[in-house]
Scaffold this motif. Structure first.
Motif, PDB file in Angstrom:
ATOM      1  N   ASP A 267      -7.077   1.086  -0.173  1.00  0.00           N
ATOM      2  CA  ASP A 267      -8.068   0.828   0.878  1.00  0.00           C
ATOM      3  C   ASP A 267      -8.206  -0.673   1.141  1.00  0.00           C
ATOM      4  O   ASP A 267      -8.323  -1.101   2.303  1.00  0.00           O
ATOM      5  CB  ASP A 267      -9.429   1.415   0.488  1.00  0.00           C
ATOM      6  CG  ASP A 267      -9.404   2.933   0.408  1.00  0.00           C
ATOM      7  OD1 ASP A 267      -8.481   3.538   0.972  1.00  0.00           O
ATOM      8  OD2 ASP A 267     -10.307   3.507  -0.232  1.00  0.00           O
ATOM      9  N   GLU A 268      -8.182  -1.467   0.080  1.00  0.00           N
ATOM     10  CA  GLU A 268      -8.334  -2.917   0.239  1.00  0.00           C
ATOM     11  C   GLU A 268      -7.116  -3.517   0.948  1.00  0.00           C
ATOM     12  O   GLU A 268      -7.255  -4.404   1.794  1.00  0.00           O
ATOM     13  CB  GLU A 268      -8.531  -3.579  -1.125  1.00  0.00           C
ATOM     14  CG  GLU A 268      -8.690  -5.096  -1.054  1.00  0.00           C
ATOM     15  CD  GLU A 268      -9.755  -5.561  -0.060  1.00  0.00           C
ATOM     16  OE1 GLU A 268      -9.500  -6.563   0.650  1.00  0.00           O
ATOM     17  OE2 GLU A 268     -10.828  -4.927   0.020  1.00  0.00           O
TER      18      GLU A 268
ATOM     19  N   LYS B  32      -2.724   3.100   8.644  1.00  0.00           N
ATOM     20  CA  LYS B  32      -3.766   4.112   8.494  1.00  0.00           C
ATOM     21  C   LYS B  32      -3.200   5.387   7.895  1.00  0.00           C
ATOM     22  O   LYS B  32      -3.861   6.033   7.061  1.00  0.00           O
ATOM     23  CB  LYS B  32      -4.407   4.405   9.854  1.00  0.00           C
ATOM     24  CG  LYS B  32      -5.574   5.390   9.781  1.00  0.00           C
ATOM     25  CD  LYS B  32      -6.690   4.874   8.883  1.00  0.00           C
ATOM     26  CE  LYS B  32      -7.849   5.855   8.808  1.00  0.00           C
ATOM     27  NZ  LYS B  32      -8.915   5.380   7.883  1.00  0.00           N
TER      28      LYS B  32
ATOM     29  N   ASP C  54      -7.101   4.358  -5.847  1.00  0.00           N
ATOM     30  CA  ASP C  54      -7.051   4.506  -4.389  1.00  0.00           C
ATOM     31  C   ASP C  54      -7.817   3.382  -3.697  1.00  0.00           C
ATOM     32  O   ASP C  54      -7.518   3.031  -2.550  1.00  0.00           O
ATOM     33  CB  ASP C  54      -7.619   5.869  -3.974  1.00  0.00           C
ATOM     34  CG  ASP C  54      -7.598   6.067  -2.469  1.00  0.00           C
ATOM     35  OD1 ASP C  54      -6.527   5.892  -1.862  1.00  0.00           O
ATOM     36  OD2 ASP C  54      -8.648   6.380  -1.892  1.00  0.00           O
ATOM     37  N   GLU C  55      -8.771   2.801  -4.379  1.00  0.00           N
ATOM     38  CA  GLU C  55      -9.538   1.704  -3.773  1.00  0.00           C
ATOM     39  C   GLU C  55      -8.647   0.506  -3.478  1.00  0.00           C
ATOM     40  O   GLU C  55      -8.891  -0.248  -2.525  1.00  0.00           O
ATOM     41  CB  GLU C  55     -10.697   1.309  -4.681  1.00  0.00           C
ATOM     42  CG  GLU C  55     -11.773   2.388  -4.777  1.00  0.00           C
ATOM     43  CD  GLU C  55     -13.093   1.845  -5.275  1.00  0.00           C
ATOM     44  OE1 GLU C  55     -13.175   0.627  -5.544  1.00  0.00           O
ATOM     45  OE2 GLU C  55     -14.040   2.630  -5.381  1.00  0.00           O
TER      46      GLU C  55
ATOM     47  N   ARG D 136      -7.555  -2.759   4.619  1.00  0.00           N
ATOM     48  CA  ARG D 136      -8.543  -3.628   5.262  1.00  0.00           C
ATOM     49  C   ARG D 136      -7.992  -5.040   5.462  1.00  0.00           C
ATOM     50  O   ARG D 136      -8.223  -5.672   6.504  1.00  0.00           O
ATOM     51  CB  ARG D 136      -9.825  -3.663   4.428  1.00  0.00           C
ATOM     52  CG  ARG D 136     -10.619  -2.357   4.459  1.00  0.00           C
ATOM     53  CD  ARG D 136     -11.985  -2.521   3.830  1.00  0.00           C
ATOM     54  NE  ARG D 136     -11.894  -2.718   2.397  1.00  0.00           N
ATOM     55  CZ  ARG D 136     -11.969  -1.735   1.495  1.00  0.00           C
ATOM     56  NH1 ARG D 136     -12.131  -0.474   1.890  1.00  0.00           N
ATOM     57  NH2 ARG D 136     -11.888  -1.996   0.204  1.00  0.00           N
TER      58      ARG D 136
ATOM     59  N   GLU E  72      -2.878   4.842   4.229  1.00  0.00           N
ATOM     60  CA  GLU E  72      -4.210   4.896   3.620  1.00  0.00           C
ATOM     61  C   GLU E  72      -4.681   6.338   3.460  1.00  0.00           C
ATOM     62  O   GLU E  72      -5.284   6.704   2.444  1.00  0.00           O
ATOM     63  CB  GLU E  72      -5.187   4.099   4.487  1.00  0.00           C
ATOM     64  CG  GLU E  72      -6.548   3.868   3.846  1.00  0.00           C
ATOM     65  CD  GLU E  72      -7.592   4.855   4.341  1.00  0.00           C
ATOM     66  OE1 GLU E  72      -8.654   4.953   3.721  1.00  0.00           O
ATOM     67  OE2 GLU E  72      -7.336   5.532   5.361  1.00  0.00           O
ATOM     68  N   ARG E  73      -4.377   7.187   4.428  1.00  0.00           N
ATOM     69  CA  ARG E  73      -4.762   8.592   4.364  1.00  0.00           C
ATOM     70  C   ARG E  73      -3.984   9.343   3.276  1.00  0.00           C
ATOM     71  O   ARG E  73      -4.523  10.262   2.649  1.00  0.00           O
ATOM     72  CB  ARG E  73      -4.536   9.260   5.719  1.00  0.00           C
ATOM     73  CG  ARG E  73      -5.502   8.835   6.796  1.00  0.00           C
ATOM     74  CD  ARG E  73      -6.927   9.288   6.464  1.00  0.00           C
ATOM     75  NE  ARG E  73      -7.013  10.750   6.402  1.00  0.00           N
ATOM     76  CZ  ARG E  73      -7.775  11.426   5.548  1.00  0.00           C
ATOM     77  NH1 ARG E  73      -8.498  10.775   4.654  1.00  0.00           N
ATOM     78  NH2 ARG E  73      -7.808  12.742   5.584  1.00  0.00           N
TER      79      ARG E  73
ATOM     80  N   ASP F 154      -5.855   8.895   0.288  1.00  0.00           N
ATOM     81  CA  ASP F 154      -7.050   9.749   0.306  1.00  0.00           C
ATOM     82  C   ASP F 154      -6.717  11.177  -0.124  1.00  0.00           C
ATOM     83  O   ASP F 154      -7.499  11.814  -0.848  1.00  0.00           O
ATOM     84  CB  ASP F 154      -7.665   9.773   1.703  1.00  0.00           C
ATOM     85  CG  ASP F 154      -8.323   8.457   2.084  1.00  0.00           C
ATOM     86  OD1 ASP F 154      -8.584   7.631   1.176  1.00  0.00           O
ATOM     87  OD2 ASP F 154      -8.573   8.244   3.286  1.00  0.00           O
TER      88      ASP F 154
ATOM     89  N   SER G  90       0.827  -1.206   0.000  1.00  0.00           N
ATOM     90  CA  SER G  90       0.000   0.000   0.000  1.00  0.00           C
ATOM     91  C   SER G  90       0.861   1.256   0.000  1.00  0.00           C
ATOM     92  O   SER G  90       0.487   2.265  -0.599  1.00  0.00           O
ATOM     93  CB  SER G  90      -0.956   0.001   1.201  1.00  0.00           C
ATOM     94  OG  SER G  90      -0.240   0.026   2.420  1.00  0.00           O
TER      95      SER G  90
END
Length: 235
Positions: free
Chosen positions: A163-164, A195, A159-160, A167, A198-199, A202, A129
């Protein structure tokens, strides 16, 4: 880059502020890449450099914001030009926040290294990621430079995948901590790192959405991805 205007002075002001945006973007890219390298190698010298450079980003954000306000006051732009200046201001805010997330990764990396617990958790998803985040941030800035709405829509789609990965890592981490409570402390450190990455994705997505707003005049925040792509492609 934006179209030429009748006022050469407006073009000069705009080009100056855009050059600062892309300079800031380059610094943020380096910050994120360095944070991931520090995490992979537990390089504490690199961690220290990241924490110092983050203060430079704060100053640049304020400088670009002030210049945008000055341009609006002097030139009184309308329509697309005004949307561009508003989006520049929001873009540098997202860049500064992405830099903040890189700082968080660096600080947690230092904590893990100092605790001597490196290597106790499989962080493959975090590595993947992180690489994705660097890539889409770079592509979002490139799309902004060209005001390319098609490339912007692709950033949002990609970006998805980040996110995956996040998760998937959370699911694995919860299972591991349940089985072995001794790793809860370091597990939480890695959770904060994941996190933060991940941000960063975003924030790249936010920049991509501003491109569509500039070109199409449509605010695509908080709408379904399919509708965003429809707006970006002008269908």
């Amino acid at each position: 880059m934006p179209d030429k205007h009748l006022s050469s002075r407006f073009d000069s002001d705009l080009n100056l502020v855009l050059s600062k945006v892309f300079e800031m973007g380059g610094i943020v890219e380096s910050q994120v890449a360095n944070a991931l390298q520090a995490l992979n190698h537990f390089d504490l010298d690199l961690v220290s450099r990241i924490l110092v450079d983050e203060r430079r980003l704060n100053a640049m954000e304020a400088e670009v914001d002030e210049e945008c306000i000055n341009i609006i006051a002097r030139r009184q732009p309308a329509a697309r030009d005004l949307r561009l200046l508003m989006s520049i201001s929001k873009t540098v805010t997202n860049l500064e926040r992405a830099g903040d997330e890189a700082r968080k990764v660096a600080k947690r990396t230092r904590r893990i290294a100092e605790d001597g617990k490196a290597g106790t958790i499989n962080t493959a998803e975090v590595t993947v990621s992180g690489e994705m985040a660097v890539t889409i941030l770079r592509r979002a800035l490139d799309a902004f430079a060209r005001l390319d709405t098609v490339a912007a829509a692709q950033v949002v789609r990609d970006d998805e995948a980040i996110d995956e990965q996040f998760r998937a890592f959370v699911r694995k981490l919860v299972t591991s901590m349940t089985k072995d409570p001794r790793i809860i402390s370091i597990g939480l450190d890695y959770l904060f790192i994941a996190k933060a990455i991940e941000r960063i994705g975003d924030h790249a997505t936010n920049i991509a959405e501003f491109i569509i707003y500039i070109v199409k005049g449509k605010d695509v925040r908080h709408i379904p991805r399919e509708q965003l792509e429809h707006e970006a492609l002008g269908e």
